[in-house]
Design an enzyme around this catalytic site. Structure first.
Site, PDB file in Angstrom:
ATOM      1  CD  GLU A  33     -12.115  47.740 -30.112  1.00  0.00           C
ATOM      2  OE1 GLU A  33     -13.161  48.002 -29.520  1.00  0.00           O
ATOM      3  OE2 GLU A  33     -12.053  47.136 -31.194  1.00  0.00           O
ATOM      4  N   GLY A  84       5.726  23.107 -22.360  1.00  0.00           N
ATOM      5  CA  GLY A  84       7.194  23.064 -22.258  1.00  0.00           C
ATOM      6  C   GLY A  84       7.830  23.693 -23.494  1.00  0.00           C
ATOM      7  NE  ARG A 106       7.075  15.913 -23.200  1.00  0.00           N
ATOM      8  CZ  ARG A 106       8.193  15.625 -23.843  1.00  0.00           C
ATOM      9  NH1 ARG A 106       8.153  14.940 -24.987  1.00  0.00           N
ATOM     10  NH2 ARG A 106       9.361  16.000 -23.372  1.00  0.00           N
ATOM     11  CD1 TRP A 123      -1.158  53.342 -32.908  1.00  0.00           C
ATOM     12  CD2 TRP A 123      -0.052  51.616 -33.792  1.00  0.00           C
ATOM     13  NE1 TRP A 123       0.121  53.380 -32.433  1.00  0.00           N
ATOM     14  CE2 TRP A 123       0.825  52.336 -32.960  1.00  0.00           C
ATOM     15  CE3 TRP A 123       0.417  50.492 -34.461  1.00  0.00           C
ATOM     16  CZ2 TRP A 123       2.147  51.968 -32.783  1.00  0.00           C
ATOM     17  CZ3 TRP A 123       1.748  50.117 -34.286  1.00  0.00           C
ATOM     18  CH2 TRP A 123       2.584  50.858 -33.462  1.00  0.00           C
ATOM     19  CB  ILE A 124      -6.238  52.673 -38.998  1.00  0.00           C
ATOM     20  CG1 ILE A 124      -6.006  54.058 -38.371  1.00  0.00           C
ATOM     21  CG2 ILE A 124      -7.708  52.438 -39.341  1.00  0.00           C
ATOM     22  CD1 ILE A 124      -6.612  54.260 -36.997  1.00  0.00           C
TER      23      ILE A 124
HETATM   24  C1  LIG Z   1      -2.434  46.268 -33.720  1.00  0.00           C
HETATM   25  C2  LIG Z   1      -3.203  47.501 -33.334  1.00  0.00           C
HETATM   26  C3  LIG Z   1      -4.419  47.769 -33.950  1.00  0.00           C
HETATM   27  C4  LIG Z   1      -5.133  48.930 -33.633  1.00  0.00           C
HETATM   28  N1  LIG Z   1      -6.301  49.215 -34.303  1.00  0.00           N
HETATM   29  C5  LIG Z   1      -6.886  50.440 -34.132  1.00  0.00           C
HETATM   30  C6  LIG Z   1      -7.985  50.848 -34.955  1.00  0.00           C
HETATM   31  O1  LIG Z   1      -8.479  50.080 -35.790  1.00  0.00           O
HETATM   32  N2  LIG Z   1      -8.499  52.103 -34.804  1.00  0.00           N
HETATM   33  C7  LIG Z   1      -7.993  52.986 -33.878  1.00  0.00           C
HETATM   34  O2  LIG Z   1      -8.494  54.111 -33.801  1.00  0.00           O
HETATM   35  N3  LIG Z   1      -6.934  52.630 -33.079  1.00  0.00           N
HETATM   36  C8  LIG Z   1      -6.376  51.387 -33.195  1.00  0.00           C
HETATM   37  N4  LIG Z   1      -5.299  51.018 -32.397  1.00  0.00           N
HETATM   38  C9  LIG Z   1      -4.762  51.996 -31.444  1.00  0.00           C
HETATM   39  C10 LIG Z   1      -5.041  51.660 -29.993  1.00  0.00           C
HETATM   40  O3  LIG Z   1      -6.413  51.816 -29.700  1.00  0.00           O
HETATM   41  C11 LIG Z   1      -4.135  52.557 -29.129  1.00  0.00           C
HETATM   42  O4  LIG Z   1      -2.808  52.061 -29.287  1.00  0.00           O
HETATM   43  C12 LIG Z   1      -4.541  52.554 -27.672  1.00  0.00           C
HETATM   44  O5  LIG Z   1      -5.758  53.252 -27.496  1.00  0.00           O
HETATM   45  C13 LIG Z   1      -3.481  53.201 -26.753  1.00  0.00           C
HETATM   46  O6  LIG Z   1      -3.069  54.429 -27.259  1.00  0.00           O
HETATM   47  P1  LIG Z   1      -1.501  54.725 -27.419  1.00  0.00           P
HETATM   48  O7  LIG Z   1      -0.896  53.605 -28.171  1.00  0.00           O
HETATM   49  O8  LIG Z   1      -1.361  56.093 -27.975  1.00  0.00           O
HETATM   50  O9  LIG Z   1      -0.929  54.676 -25.943  1.00  0.00           O
HETATM   51  P2  LIG Z   1      -0.917  55.870 -24.883  1.00  0.00           P
HETATM   52  O10 LIG Z   1      -2.274  56.470 -24.766  1.00  0.00           O
HETATM   53  O11 LIG Z   1       0.217  56.767 -25.163  1.00  0.00           O
HETATM   54  O12 LIG Z   1      -0.640  55.050 -23.539  1.00  0.00           O
HETATM   55  C14 LIG Z   1       0.659  54.588 -23.164  1.00  0.00           C
HETATM   56  C15 LIG Z   1       0.567  54.058 -21.729  1.00  0.00           C
HETATM   57  O13 LIG Z   1       0.126  55.097 -20.829  1.00  0.00           O
HETATM   58  C16 LIG Z   1      -1.033  54.684 -20.133  1.00  0.00           C
HETATM   59  N5  LIG Z   1      -1.917  55.825 -19.892  1.00  0.00           N
HETATM   60  C17 LIG Z   1      -2.314  56.782 -20.801  1.00  0.00           C
HETATM   61  N6  LIG Z   1      -3.139  57.653 -20.200  1.00  0.00           N
HETATM   62  C18 LIG Z   1      -3.288  57.237 -18.922  1.00  0.00           C
HETATM   63  C19 LIG Z   1      -4.018  57.727 -17.794  1.00  0.00           C
HETATM   64  N7  LIG Z   1      -4.802  58.813 -17.860  1.00  0.00           N
HETATM   65  N8  LIG Z   1      -3.915  57.068 -16.615  1.00  0.00           N
HETATM   66  C20 LIG Z   1      -3.138  55.944 -16.520  1.00  0.00           C
HETATM   67  N9  LIG Z   1      -2.426  55.440 -17.560  1.00  0.00           N
HETATM   68  C21 LIG Z   1      -2.507  56.069 -18.722  1.00  0.00           C
HETATM   69  C22 LIG Z   1      -1.689  53.636 -21.046  1.00  0.00           C
HETATM   70  O14 LIG Z   1      -2.567  52.793 -20.327  1.00  0.00           O
HETATM   71  C23 LIG Z   1      -0.462  52.921 -21.586  1.00  0.00           C
HETATM   72  O15 LIG Z   1      -0.016  51.992 -20.639  1.00  0.00           O
HETATM   73  C24 LIG Z   1      -4.616  49.823 -32.650  1.00  0.00           C
HETATM   74  C25 LIG Z   1      -3.403  49.527 -32.019  1.00  0.00           C
HETATM   75  C26 LIG Z   1      -2.696  48.393 -32.346  1.00  0.00           C
HETATM   76  C27 LIG Z   1      -1.386  48.148 -31.670  1.00  0.00           C
END
Ligand SMILES: Cc1cc2nc3c(=O)[nH]c(=O)nc-3n(C[C@H](O)[C@H](O)[C@H](O)COP(=O)(O)OP(=O)(O)OC[C@H]3O[C@@H](n4cnc5c(N)ncnc54)[C@H](O)[C@@H]3O)c2cc1C
Length: 383
Positions: free
Chosen positions: A361, A337, A266, A157-158
């Protein structure tokens, strides 16, 4: 005392950013979204305006503006297009601000001018396929061989990963040391062993580049010390979350502006729909959330400019502004709408683009844990 009065210079920069967003970004946002086109020409124009690396000191090619001014710029770009706002947030906050704070003089001289000028893009490689919210638990490995660091692993996801000349890569040097073994490396992407793959079919941010990175024994230049990796990542996110929040104020404002305009033109039941109380309720809800989000962002920016701790206030701003952006965009569709359901108006793109901001983030849940930890003194983040 917090002073939110803008200086003449801040007003001028905001107006410049507003005119640029309306003149250059808005007219291209829909087509870039439709075509999943990462508009590198527009990125260069943004750089030419001095909007990449605006908070970087002038001696390294930035504009040396304060955090409040930075928020004004990011809000306007975010109102225009979140894909372009992501470029500004990643390059300026995640990459440049990390190098400014943690890089050696040589590293600053080498990378900052080319990042600020748009000659090169940079990406931030923290997340991995198996490591998201639990950011200290990295599987990417770095080892020192003959005085040089070699890195192997994968990042997921970078943002800007396919177009970046520089990748900030976080890796584990010694798994037994846990977060004390983490380190951050400046990795030039034009070397053997560094490959990327584009991630397609996203819900939103279609005009932004997102990549999966594979690193097979690539060379990295250590930034800071071994053991600083987690601190560097968190300081980067302190700036990055602020930038995302400011961009979301732009989504809130854009949704509001579009809804007010539409509600006046509208007509139904022989009256403009804006004259109905239930439509005004939606507008009022958007106004309140927009103003509240902006106030929280400006407070976090004021603290940063004073050099005061701002991590909790940044999380509060990020949590509120990102959730507000989703709600305002959703309300914007409701005001429009059926017309809000197609891309004749910006509100459906706002909703799709806003949706990722409560994930990246640090998810909204993670922001709540940071805020909860600050106010209770109890850490719910550690198992
Ligand atoms: C379009 C896009 C661009 C991105 N760009 C970057 C980037 O440039 N660089 C980079 O490094 N990353 C990037 N990301 C990654 C992004 O930061 C992560 O997707 C995000 O940090 C969540 O991690 P995950 O997807 O592994 O979800 P997970 O950590 O697996 O979380 C899944 C769910 O579980 C919940 N959860 C996890 N742990 C806990 C806890 N302890 N307590 C309660 N709830 C919890 C989360 O809140 C979420 O609802 C990007 C993602 C997207 C979709």
């Amino acid at each position: 005392m917090i002073d939110f009065e803008l200086t003449d210079e801040q007003r001028l920069i905001r107006q410049t950013a507003r005119d640029f967003a309306d003149g250059e970004i808005v007219p291209r946002a829909r087509e870039n979204d439709r075509n999943e086109h990462f508009d590198t020409e527009l990125v260069q124009q943004i750089a030419d305006m001095g909007f990449l690396g605006a908070i970087v000191p002038e001696e390294y090619g930035g504009r040396g503006v304060d955090y409040r001014t930075y928020a004004l710029i990011v809000e306007e770009i975010g109102r225009g297009c979140s894909a372009m706002r992501t470029v500004v947030s990643v390059v300026t906050s995640l990459v440049c601000s990390s190098i400014v704070r943690w890089g050696s003089e040589e590293q600053k001289q080498e990378w900052l001018p080319q990042l600020c000028s748009g000659e090169s893009l940079g990406c931030f490689g923290l997340t991995e396929p198996d490591t998201g919210s639990d950011a200290a638990n990295l599987k990417t490995r770095a080892k020192e061989v003959d005085g040089k660091w070699r890195i192997s692993g994968g990042k997921m996801w970078i943002s800007l990963g396919n177009y970046s000349k520089l990748a900030l890569v976080f890796a584990q040097t010694d798994p037994e040391k846990k977060h004390k073994g983490l380190a951050c490396f400046l990795v030039p992407t034009d070397q053997p062993g560094f490959t990327t793959q584009a991630i397609h079919h996203k819900l939103g941010l279609k005009g932004s580049d997102t990549a999966e990175l594979a690193l097979d024994d690539v060379e990295g230049d250590l930034m800071g010390e071994v053991g600083d990796g987690f601190k560097i990542a968190m300081s980067a996110l302190d700036s990055g979350r602020y930038s995302v929040a400011a961009g979301c104020v732009g989504i809130c404002q854009g949704s509001l502006d579009a809804s007010i305009a539409y509600s006046k033109e509208r007509t139904q039941f022989e009256r403009p729909i804006g004259s109905f109380q239930l439509v005004q309720e939606m507008i009022a809800d958007m106004v309140v959330q927009t103003e509240a989000a902006r106030g929280l962002v400006w407070r976090a920016g004021w603290l940063k400019d004073q050099g005061k701790p701002s991590t909790t206030e940044t999380s509060i701003a990020k949590l509120y502004a990102t959730e507000a952006a989703v709600k305002c965009a959703d309300l914007g569709i409701q005001v429009h709408g059926g017309s809000g359901y197609v891309d004749d108006y910006p509100v459906e793109r706002y909703l799709r683009d806003a949706r990722v901001t409560t994930l990246y983030e640090g998810t909204s849940q993670i922001q709540k844990l940071i805020i909860g930890r600050a106010y209770t003194g109890l850490n719910a983040l550690v198992p």
